[in-house]
Design an enzyme around this catalytic site. Structure first.
Site, PDB file in Angstrom:
ATOM      1  N   GLY A   1       1.536  -1.180  -0.408  1.00  0.00           N
ATOM      2  CA  GLY A   1       0.257   0.456   0.209  1.00  0.00           C
ATOM      3  C   GLY A   1       0.548   1.578  -0.208  1.00  0.00           C
ATOM      4  O   GLY A   1       1.920   1.184   0.421  1.00  0.00           O
ATOM      5  N   SER A   2      -0.115   2.180  -0.696  1.00  0.00           N
ATOM      6  CA  SER A   2       0.723   3.477  -0.674  1.00  0.00           C
ATOM      7  C   SER A   2      -0.102   4.401  -1.462  1.00  0.00           C
ATOM      8  O   SER A   2      -1.028   4.189  -1.829  1.00  0.00           O
ATOM      9  CB  SER A   2       2.408   3.691  -1.809  1.00  0.00           C
ATOM     10  OG  SER A   2       2.700   5.373  -1.734  1.00  0.00           O
ATOM     11  N   SER A   3      -0.443   5.297  -0.934  1.00  0.00           N
ATOM     12  CA  SER A   3      -1.965   5.902  -1.088  1.00  0.00           C
ATOM     13  C   SER A   3      -1.087   6.684  -3.153  1.00  0.00           C
ATOM     14  O   SER A   3      -2.294   7.480  -3.346  1.00  0.00           O
ATOM     15  CB  SER A   3      -2.190   7.283  -0.363  1.00  0.00           C
ATOM     16  OG  SER A   3      -1.381   8.209  -0.576  1.00  0.00           O
TER      17      SER A   3
END
Length: 137
Positions: free
Chosen positions: A62-64
């Site tokens: 995950g990473s925005s």
């Protein structure tokens, strides 16, 4: 071989060589948006090009910012021909949705059971508008 996948984001049907990732990937820092190459030196498929291929993702890290990287890939013409995910990733898929809203042509994104991924490795794959994932003849 053919399987019916769940459509996550509609887009252009795609065809290309399958790239079945053996580990999850972070698009932020893990994929070069200018080249479509896996840039993460720790990833087992480091150096592989995702552009124009049917990309099978066993998961994402995950990473925005993943949605922004995917949008850049679309804008730069280095996007995969289609994305096949084991499970939906709302942040990643947001990149396709926003790119489509901007009028850019985007690939399909579908969900398929991870157990089926390996059967596509090394083949040419078509992802049809109805979600059919088929080995191209």
């Amino acid at each position: 071989m053919s399987a019916r996948a769940e459509i996550l984001v509609s887009g252009k049907a795609g065809e290309g060589e399958a790239l079945v990732l053996t580990a999850p990937i972070s698009f932020w820092g893990g994929v070069d948006p200018r080249t479509g190459r896996i840039a993460d030196v720790r990833h087992p498929q480091h150096g592989e090009v995702i552009a124009g291929r049917v990309l099978f993702l066993p998961g994402t890290i995950g990473s925005s910012s993943a949605s922004a990287v995917l949008m850049e890939l679309v804008h730069n013409g280095r996007v995969p021909a289609a994305l096949v995910l084991h499970e939906p990733d709302a942040i990643l898929l947001l990149g396709l949705i926003v790119a489509r809203e901007m009028g850019w042509e985007t690939p399909m994104a579908v969900r398929l059971d991870r157990g089926a991924f390996d059967t596509y490795q090394g083949t040419a794959v078509t992802v049809a508008a109805d979600g059919a994932v088929t080995v191209a003849v």
